[in-house]
Design a protein around this motif. Structure first.
Motif, PDB file in Angstrom:
ATOM      1  N   ILE A 102       0.844  -1.194   0.000  1.00  0.00           N
ATOM      2  CA  ILE A 102       0.000   0.000   0.000  1.00  0.00           C
ATOM      3  C   ILE A 102       0.883   1.248   0.000  1.00  0.00           C
ATOM      4  O   ILE A 102       1.740   1.406   0.872  1.00  0.00           O
ATOM      5  N   ASP A 103       0.645   2.133  -0.949  1.00  0.00           N
ATOM      6  CA  ASP A 103       1.358   3.410  -1.069  1.00  0.00           C
ATOM      7  C   ASP A 103       2.878   3.243  -1.022  1.00  0.00           C
ATOM      8  O   ASP A 103       3.591   4.112  -0.526  1.00  0.00           O
ATOM      9  N   GLY A 104       3.373   2.088  -1.500  1.00  0.00           N
ATOM     10  CA  GLY A 104       4.806   1.840  -1.535  1.00  0.00           C
ATOM     11  C   GLY A 104       5.438   1.615  -0.174  1.00  0.00           C
ATOM     12  O   GLY A 104       6.655   1.545  -0.063  1.00  0.00           O
ATOM     13  N   GLU A 105       4.623   1.501   0.888  1.00  0.00           N
ATOM     14  CA  GLU A 105       5.170   1.404   2.243  1.00  0.00           C
ATOM     15  C   GLU A 105       4.736   0.134   2.973  1.00  0.00           C
ATOM     16  O   GLU A 105       5.548  -0.730   3.254  1.00  0.00           O
ATOM     17  N   ALA A 106       3.473   0.036   3.312  1.00  0.00           N
ATOM     18  CA  ALA A 106       2.963  -1.076   4.130  1.00  0.00           C
ATOM     19  C   ALA A 106       2.787  -2.327   3.275  1.00  0.00           C
ATOM     20  O   ALA A 106       2.189  -2.277   2.202  1.00  0.00           O
ATOM     21  N   THR A 107       3.328  -3.457   3.755  1.00  0.00           N
ATOM     22  CA  THR A 107       3.162  -4.732   3.071  1.00  0.00           C
ATOM     23  C   THR A 107       2.215  -5.601   3.878  1.00  0.00           C
ATOM     24  O   THR A 107       2.439  -5.841   5.065  1.00  0.00           O
ATOM     25  N   LEU A 108       1.140  -6.058   3.231  1.00  0.00           N
ATOM     26  CA  LEU A 108       0.112  -6.871   3.873  1.00  0.00           C
ATOM     27  C   LEU A 108       0.005  -8.205   3.162  1.00  0.00           C
ATOM     28  O   LEU A 108       0.223  -8.293   1.954  1.00  0.00           O
ATOM     29  N   LYS A 109      -0.353  -9.237   3.915  1.00  0.00           N
ATOM     30  CA  LYS A 109      -0.588 -10.545   3.313  1.00  0.00           C
ATOM     31  C   LYS A 109      -2.038 -10.607   2.841  1.00  0.00           C
ATOM     32  O   LYS A 109      -2.930 -10.042   3.475  1.00  0.00           O
ATOM     33  N   VAL A 110      -2.262 -11.328   1.753  1.00  0.00           N
ATOM     34  CA  VAL A 110      -3.602 -11.453   1.189  1.00  0.00           C
ATOM     35  C   VAL A 110      -3.940 -12.923   1.005  1.00  0.00           C
ATOM     36  O   VAL A 110      -3.122 -13.695   0.509  1.00  0.00           O
ATOM     37  N   LYS A 111      -5.146 -13.282   1.433  1.00  0.00           N
ATOM     38  CA  LYS A 111      -5.686 -14.619   1.175  1.00  0.00           C
ATOM     39  C   LYS A 111      -6.962 -14.401   0.372  1.00  0.00           C
ATOM     40  O   LYS A 111      -7.842 -13.653   0.803  1.00  0.00           O
ATOM     41  N   ILE A 112      -7.046 -15.028  -0.787  1.00  0.00           N
ATOM     42  CA  ILE A 112      -8.230 -14.875  -1.624  1.00  0.00           C
ATOM     43  C   ILE A 112      -8.743 -16.257  -2.008  1.00  0.00           C
ATOM     44  O   ILE A 112      -7.973 -17.135  -2.359  1.00  0.00           O
ATOM     45  N   ASN A 113     -10.055 -16.420  -1.861  1.00  0.00           N
ATOM     46  CA  ASN A 113     -10.679 -17.700  -2.182  1.00  0.00           C
ATOM     47  C   ASN A 113     -12.071 -17.403  -2.739  1.00  0.00           C
ATOM     48  O   ASN A 113     -12.983 -17.078  -1.973  1.00  0.00           O
ATOM     49  N   GLY A 114     -12.201 -17.473  -4.053  1.00  0.00           N
ATOM     50  CA  GLY A 114     -13.496 -17.189  -4.673  1.00  0.00           C
ATOM     51  C   GLY A 114     -13.923 -15.761  -4.416  1.00  0.00           C
ATOM     52  O   GLY A 114     -13.229 -14.831  -4.793  1.00  0.00           O
ATOM     53  N   ASN A 115     -15.050 -15.599  -3.736  1.00  0.00           N
ATOM     54  CA  ASN A 115     -15.596 -14.266  -3.466  1.00  0.00           C
ATOM     55  C   ASN A 115     -15.222 -13.738  -2.093  1.00  0.00           C
ATOM     56  O   ASN A 115     -15.843 -12.800  -1.609  1.00  0.00           O
ATOM     57  N   THR A 116     -14.235 -14.350  -1.438  1.00  0.00           N
ATOM     58  CA  THR A 116     -13.810 -13.848  -0.133  1.00  0.00           C
ATOM     59  C   THR A 116     -12.353 -13.409  -0.190  1.00  0.00           C
ATOM     60  O   THR A 116     -11.528 -14.000  -0.883  1.00  0.00           O
ATOM     61  N   LEU A 117     -12.067 -12.354   0.534  1.00  0.00           N
ATOM     62  CA  LEU A 117     -10.738 -11.763   0.582  1.00  0.00           C
ATOM     63  C   LEU A 117     -10.414 -11.495   2.046  1.00  0.00           C
ATOM     64  O   LEU A 117     -11.250 -10.967   2.774  1.00  0.00           O
ATOM     65  N   VAL A 118      -9.219 -11.868   2.475  1.00  0.00           N
ATOM     66  CA  VAL A 118      -8.754 -11.571   3.825  1.00  0.00           C
ATOM     67  C   VAL A 118      -7.425 -10.838   3.690  1.00  0.00           C
ATOM     68  O   VAL A 118      -6.503 -11.330   3.036  1.00  0.00           O
ATOM     69  N   ILE A 119      -7.349  -9.657   4.295  1.00  0.00           N
ATOM     70  CA  ILE A 119      -6.119  -8.875   4.302  1.00  0.00           C
ATOM     71  C   ILE A 119      -5.557  -8.943   5.717  1.00  0.00           C
ATOM     72  O   ILE A 119      -6.255  -8.634   6.682  1.00  0.00           O
ATOM     73  N   VAL A 120      -4.289  -9.362   5.822  1.00  0.00           N
ATOM     74  CA  VAL A 120      -3.667  -9.621   7.118  1.00  0.00           C
ATOM     75  C   VAL A 120      -2.517  -8.646   7.352  1.00  0.00           C
ATOM     76  O   VAL A 120      -1.610  -8.534   6.520  1.00  0.00           O
ATOM     77  N   SER A 121      -2.585  -7.970   8.493  1.00  0.00           N
ATOM     78  CA  SER A 121      -1.524  -7.062   8.916  1.00  0.00           C
ATOM     79  C   SER A 121      -0.875  -7.642  10.169  1.00  0.00           C
ATOM     80  O   SER A 121      -1.576  -8.056  11.091  1.00  0.00           O
ATOM     81  N   GLU A 122       0.452  -7.674  10.210  1.00  0.00           N
ATOM     82  CA  GLU A 122       1.177  -8.173  11.377  1.00  0.00           C
ATOM     83  C   GLU A 122       2.089  -7.089  11.915  1.00  0.00           C
ATOM     84  O   GLU A 122       2.867  -6.502  11.165  1.00  0.00           O
ATOM     85  N   ASP A 123       1.989  -6.835  13.226  1.00  0.00           N
ATOM     86  CA  ASP A 123       2.910  -5.930  13.917  1.00  0.00           C
ATOM     87  C   ASP A 123       3.830  -6.781  14.764  1.00  0.00           C
ATOM     88  O   ASP A 123       3.388  -7.370  15.760  1.00  0.00           O
ATOM     89  N   LEU A 124       5.107  -6.866  14.379  1.00  0.00           N
ATOM     90  CA  LEU A 124       6.063  -7.687  15.100  1.00  0.00           C
ATOM     91  C   LEU A 124       6.420  -7.037  16.434  1.00  0.00           C
ATOM     92  O   LEU A 124       6.510  -5.814  16.550  1.00  0.00           O
ATOM     93  N   VAL A 125       6.618  -7.891  17.442  1.00  0.00           N
ATOM     94  CA  VAL A 125       6.961  -7.445  18.785  1.00  0.00           C
ATOM     95  C   VAL A 125       8.428  -7.746  19.015  1.00  0.00           C
ATOM     96  O   VAL A 125       8.899  -8.855  18.726  1.00  0.00           O
ATOM     97  N   ASP A 126       9.177  -6.769  19.532  1.00  0.00           N
ATOM     98  CA  ASP A 126      10.587  -6.998  19.851  1.00  0.00           C
ATOM     99  C   ASP A 126      10.687  -7.952  21.034  1.00  0.00           C
ATOM    100  O   ASP A 126       9.881  -7.920  21.951  1.00  0.00           O
ATOM    101  N   GLY A 127      11.662  -8.805  21.012  1.00  0.00           N
ATOM    102  CA  GLY A 127      11.877  -9.752  22.097  1.00  0.00           C
ATOM    103  C   GLY A 127      12.563 -10.997  21.587  1.00  0.00           C
ATOM    104  O   GLY A 127      12.912 -11.100  20.406  1.00  0.00           O
ATOM    105  N   GLU A 128      12.736 -11.954  22.481  1.00  0.00           N
ATOM    106  CA  GLU A 128      13.443 -13.182  22.116  1.00  0.00           C
ATOM    107  C   GLU A 128      12.607 -14.094  21.230  1.00  0.00           C
ATOM    108  O   GLU A 128      13.110 -14.710  20.312  1.00  0.00           O
TER     109      GLU A 128
END
Length: 142
Positions: A102-128
């Motif tokens: 999106i806008d050359g910045e945010a990268t999102l995962k997409v799952k598409i199956n027929g007439n359904t679309l799921v857009i997945v955003s992940e915010d990684l947490v710092d840590g071990e």
């Protein structure tokens, strides 16, 4: 008589083979382009790729939903609250191999199956451990 029966049997087998091998219609062309209406949002956490804790689900309704339009590398998101348009966002996108940028910045995962679309955003947490807060927005094609 045997020859006529054999000919009839071969005709029946041939017709069955061609009917059985007919290609199924594929409604899922994998295209992300079109107009999509949100149905729900799902929030959860993952650690090392495994879901942890409870998920929170925000079901959308006739009063609260988003309309996402993707066409020709441009997107529009219209947010509706109490059935009234409250906000509009526009920009550009690229889509390749299940990744929506999106806008050359945010990268999102997409799952598409027929007439359904799921857009997945992940915010990684710092840590071990490899941990993330995940936000899924589910859509149905209009």
């Amino acid at each position: 008589m045997k020859k006529a029966l054999l000919t009839l049997l071969m005709f029946a087998v041939t017709a069955t083979v061609f009917t059985g091998c007919k290609k199924d219609k594929d409604d899922d062309n994998g295209s992300i382009e079109g107009t999509w209406r949100s149905t729900k949002e799902v929030y959860y956490a993952t650690v090392n790729g495994t879901r942890h804790g409870d998920e929170e689900v925000d079901n959308h309704s006739d009063a609260r939903y988003d309309i996402l339009t993707l066409s020709g590398g441009k997107y529009t998101v219209k947010e509706y609250y109490d059935g009234k348009l409250e906000d509009t966002d526009e920009g550009t996108y690229t889509y390749s191999n299940g990744q929506l940028v999106i806008d050359g910045e945010a990268t999102l995962k997409v799952k598409i199956n027929g007439n359904t679309l799921v857009i997945v955003s992940e915010d990684l947490v710092d840590g071990e451990a490899k941990a993330a807060y995940v936000h899924e927005t589910h859509y149905v094609k209009q």
